[in-house]
Design an enzyme around this catalytic site. Sequence first.
Site, short mmCIF file in Angstrom:
data_model
loop_
_atom_site.label_atom_id
_atom_site.label_comp_id
_atom_site.label_asym_id
_atom_site.label_seq_id
_atom_site.Cartn_x
_atom_site.Cartn_y
_atom_site.Cartn_z
N HIS A 196 0.83 -1.20 0.00
CA HIS A 196 0.00 0.00 0.00
C HIS A 196 0.87 1.25 0.00
O HIS A 196 0.56 2.24 -0.63
CB HIS A 196 -0.91 0.03 1.23
CG HIS A 196 -1.82 -1.13 1.33
ND1 HIS A 196 -2.77 -1.39 0.38
CD2 HIS A 196 -1.92 -2.11 2.26
CE1 HIS A 196 -3.42 -2.49 0.73
NE2 HIS A 196 -2.91 -2.94 1.85
N HIS A 241 4.70 7.13 6.87
CA HIS A 241 4.69 6.69 5.47
C HIS A 241 4.37 7.89 4.60
O HIS A 241 3.98 8.95 5.09
CB HIS A 241 3.68 5.56 5.26
CG HIS A 241 2.27 5.95 5.60
ND1 HIS A 241 1.73 5.75 6.86
CD2 HIS A 241 1.31 6.55 4.87
CE1 HIS A 241 0.49 6.21 6.86
NE2 HIS A 241 0.21 6.70 5.67
N GLU A 290 -7.68 18.75 3.54
CA GLU A 290 -7.90 20.19 3.34
C GLU A 290 -6.87 20.78 2.40
O GLU A 290 -6.93 21.94 2.05
CB GLU A 290 -7.78 20.92 4.69
CG GLU A 290 -8.66 20.35 5.77
CD GLU A 290 -9.92 21.19 5.95
OE1 GLU A 290 -10.04 22.22 5.27
OE2 GLU A 290 -10.76 20.78 6.77
#
Length: 184
Positions: A22, A51, A63
């Site tokens: 991932h 990460h 945001e």
Amino acid sequence: MLPLVYENFENEADLAVTNNGHTVQFKLNTNPMPTITGGPLLGKYKFMQFHFHWGAHDEEGSENQVNSHSFPMELHVVFYSTAYGTFENATQHPDGLCVVSFLYSKSEEDNENYNQIINLLPRVNEVGNSAKGIDPIVLELLLTEDKEHYYTYGGSLTTPPCTEDVTWIEFKSTIPLSHKQVGI
Ligand SMILES: [Zn+2]
């Protein structure tokens, strides 16, 4: 905003990195482990891993998706509440995890604090690869000095490993890296 309080961020720590499929995840081996309190947090949160996310991401609640001065790269430093003892237990609670997030900005000069991390990345190109840093690293030197200008919100993310309920703290100040360091 109420400032975050960092503890043990100045400790030297051994660095280990894994490509888990991932993301490329970095862990620190040091004692005591870095912790954060203050800001929006109730209680103390202990460092688990950090990460990076590259490219445009669609994680709910961000945001900071448009910032022309930033690289499309984001650092997530993941913490868990010490009230729950272990990371695994903490993931079972809505206030169990906190992610402190930073964006990067372009600078002319290399950020030497990142050299070791950047040198490790080619060694974990493939899923399942892992590697260890040669020299100790200091977490504080990877982050911005500002601890009070941030956005914060609760949210859960769809992108692993940020899959649990999380308190988000997104700093407005950016971490400088050079083009060469980011490889673009
Ligand atoms: Zn993340």
